[in-house]
Structure formats: structure tokens, C-alpha cells
Write a protein that holds these residues in place. Structure first.
Motif, short mmCIF file in Angstrom:
data_model
loop_
_atom_site.label_atom_id
_atom_site.label_comp_id
_atom_site.label_asym_id
_atom_site.label_seq_id
_atom_site.Cartn_x
_atom_site.Cartn_y
_atom_site.Cartn_z
N SER A 295 0.72 -1.28 -0.07
CA SER A 295 -0.05 0.08 -0.03
C SER A 295 0.61 1.48 -0.10
O SER A 295 0.60 2.24 -0.73
N VAL B 137 -10.07 6.75 -5.69
CA VAL B 137 -10.47 5.40 -5.41
C VAL B 137 -11.76 5.35 -5.13
O VAL B 137 -12.41 6.25 -4.87
N TYR B 138 -12.33 3.77 -5.29
CA TYR B 138 -13.78 3.61 -5.09
C TYR B 138 -14.05 2.53 -4.16
O TYR B 138 -13.01 1.64 -4.31
N THR B 139 -15.15 2.55 -3.41
CA THR B 139 -15.41 1.05 -2.85
C THR B 139 -16.88 0.98 -3.03
O THR B 139 -17.53 1.76 -3.74
N ARG B 140 -17.49 0.08 -2.51
CA ARG B 140 -18.93 -0.27 -2.59
C ARG B 140 -19.79 0.68 -1.71
O ARG B 140 -19.14 1.18 -0.76
N ALA C 83 -21.32 0.17 -5.88
CA ALA C 83 -20.95 0.60 -7.20
C ALA C 83 -21.82 1.53 -7.54
O ALA C 83 -21.11 2.41 -8.32
N VAL D 144 -19.45 3.96 -10.11
CA VAL D 144 -17.98 3.71 -10.00
C VAL D 144 -17.50 3.65 -11.50
O VAL D 144 -18.37 3.02 -12.47
N LEU E 161 -13.27 -0.13 -13.66
CA LEU E 161 -12.81 -0.79 -12.23
C LEU E 161 -13.79 -2.05 -12.04
O LEU E 161 -13.34 -2.92 -11.04
#
Length: 202
Positions: free
Chosen positions: A162, A177-180, A182, A189, A193
Motif C-alpha cells: 500500500s 479510489v472507490y469502494t462499495r 458500485a 464507479v 474498475l
């Protein structure tokens, strides 16, 4: 401002030592004792020692500053206490190097109007600025430097890869950066990705 050296010795968990010289040690209590810095110290990866420069003053009021020559406004940090403290730490660091256990960075926090220039001329090996703005003192900058260095020590953060993908490792900012989930509030997103195609994602 810091003066540093590194110890060499048998391969084992490397302990870095960071000495921070300040006239306001209380400002560093929280930043140095939370999160990654706290864990790294507990794991023995780094030893952070805060020194009160006032302890090295010789007058009964423990003065570490005086008026500047030339009549300019403000106060200037005196050279004597800083030289005494650095001389003490240099002795400790030579001994540490002899024992091959520690690498060392000494961070001197500026305060008041600045430092007597003889400190810069005869003690400081490198000056570091964290930005073109004025802080009350160098304590917050010292915490920034300590944090940015310690998080790169092997074992300081859980996922060492990291740190290698952080901003500026390649001279650029890291991408968004993205996360849940979507999709959130109608904002999706980027499709790439979600593609599962590693080459496209990279």
C-alpha cells in the motif's frame, strides 16, 4: 531541520530513532501516540523521543530565546541550549552506532522568529519545509515528517505494498479510489474498475 545518521549491523527488525527537539513538547503528545506511529513504536520499529530544549537552558527561568540583534521584532532561539542538547544526542548516537542498533533522525522544531543562524551553520545538515506558510512552531511539521517517514518502515503498516502505491511514490498523485456500493446517489464507479480486466484497471 534535522541531523541524521544510520546504524549498520546484523539483519533484524530495524529500529529507527527519531529525536524531536522542541520548546513545546505538549504539542506532540497526541500526534506521536496515535494510529500508525503508535503501532510502529509498540512493535519496536521506531523509538520517538521528545526533548524539551528548556531542559538544556542554564538560567533559572530556562530561557531559550532572546531579542534579535539589529532591533527586528520578535524573538530568536538561542544557540546555547540547542548546541548542548545536540552534543548530548550525538554522543548517544555514536554509542548507538557502535552497538549497531539504531538509525537516527534529529528534528529541531523552530520557534519564535527563528533560530540563531549559528545553529544552522554548525549543526543542521538539512532543512525541510512542509509548505510556504508560517506555523506557530515546528512541532506540527515535525509530526508530519515523523509520520511520513515511519509509515514507510517495513512492518509499520499492515499492507506494505500500500505504501508503494501512495501518492508521490512515482512523482504523481494517486488516482481516485472507490469502494462499495458500485452506485451511490446515482453516481457510478467508473466501468473499467468493475471490468475485472487487470490490465485495463492498471
Amino acid at each position: 531541520l534535522f541531523r541524521g545518521g544510520s546504524g549498520r549491523g546484523p539483519k533484524r527488525i530495524r529500529t529507527m530513532r527519531i529525536d524531536i527537539l522542541t520548546v513545546v513538547p505538549e504539542l506532540l503528545v497526541s500526534p506521536l501516540n496515535e494510529s500508525i506511529l503508535k503501532r510502529a513504536q509498540r512493535a519496536g520499529l521506531v523509538e520517538i523521543v521528545v526533548h524539551n530544549i528548556r531542559d538544556w537552558a542554564t538560567d533559572k527561568h530556562r530561557h531559550v530565546d532572546d531579542y534579535p540583534f539589529g532591533g527586528e521584532a520578535g524573538m530568536v532561539m538561542k544557540p546555547e541550549p540547542v548546541f548542548r542538547l545536540i552534543s548530548h544526542l550525538q554522543y548517544d548516537q555514536r554509542e548507538a552506532n557502535r552497538l549497531s542498533t539504531l538509525g537516527n533522525i534529529i528534528i529541531l522544531c523552530g520557534h519564535y522568529k527563528g533560530l540563531d543562524h549559528r545553529i544552522r551553520e554548525h549543526l543542521v545538515t538539512r532543512e525541510i519545509s512542509i509548505g510556504d506558510y508560517v506555523l506557530t512552531g515546528g512541532e506540527l511539521a515535525a509530526a508530519v515528517i515523523a509520520d511520513s517517514v515511519v509509515r514507510l518502515l517495513p512492518g509499520a503498516i499492515g499492507d506494505e505494498e500500500s505504501a508503494l502505491t501512495d501518492s508521490f511514490q512515482d512523482g504523481l498523485l494517486a488516482p481516485p479510489v472507490y469502494t462499495r456500493p458500485a452506485e451511490f446517489n446515482g453516481w457510478a464507479v467508473p466501468e473499467v474498475l468493475l471490468s475485472g480486466q487487470d490490465a485495463r484497471v492498471e
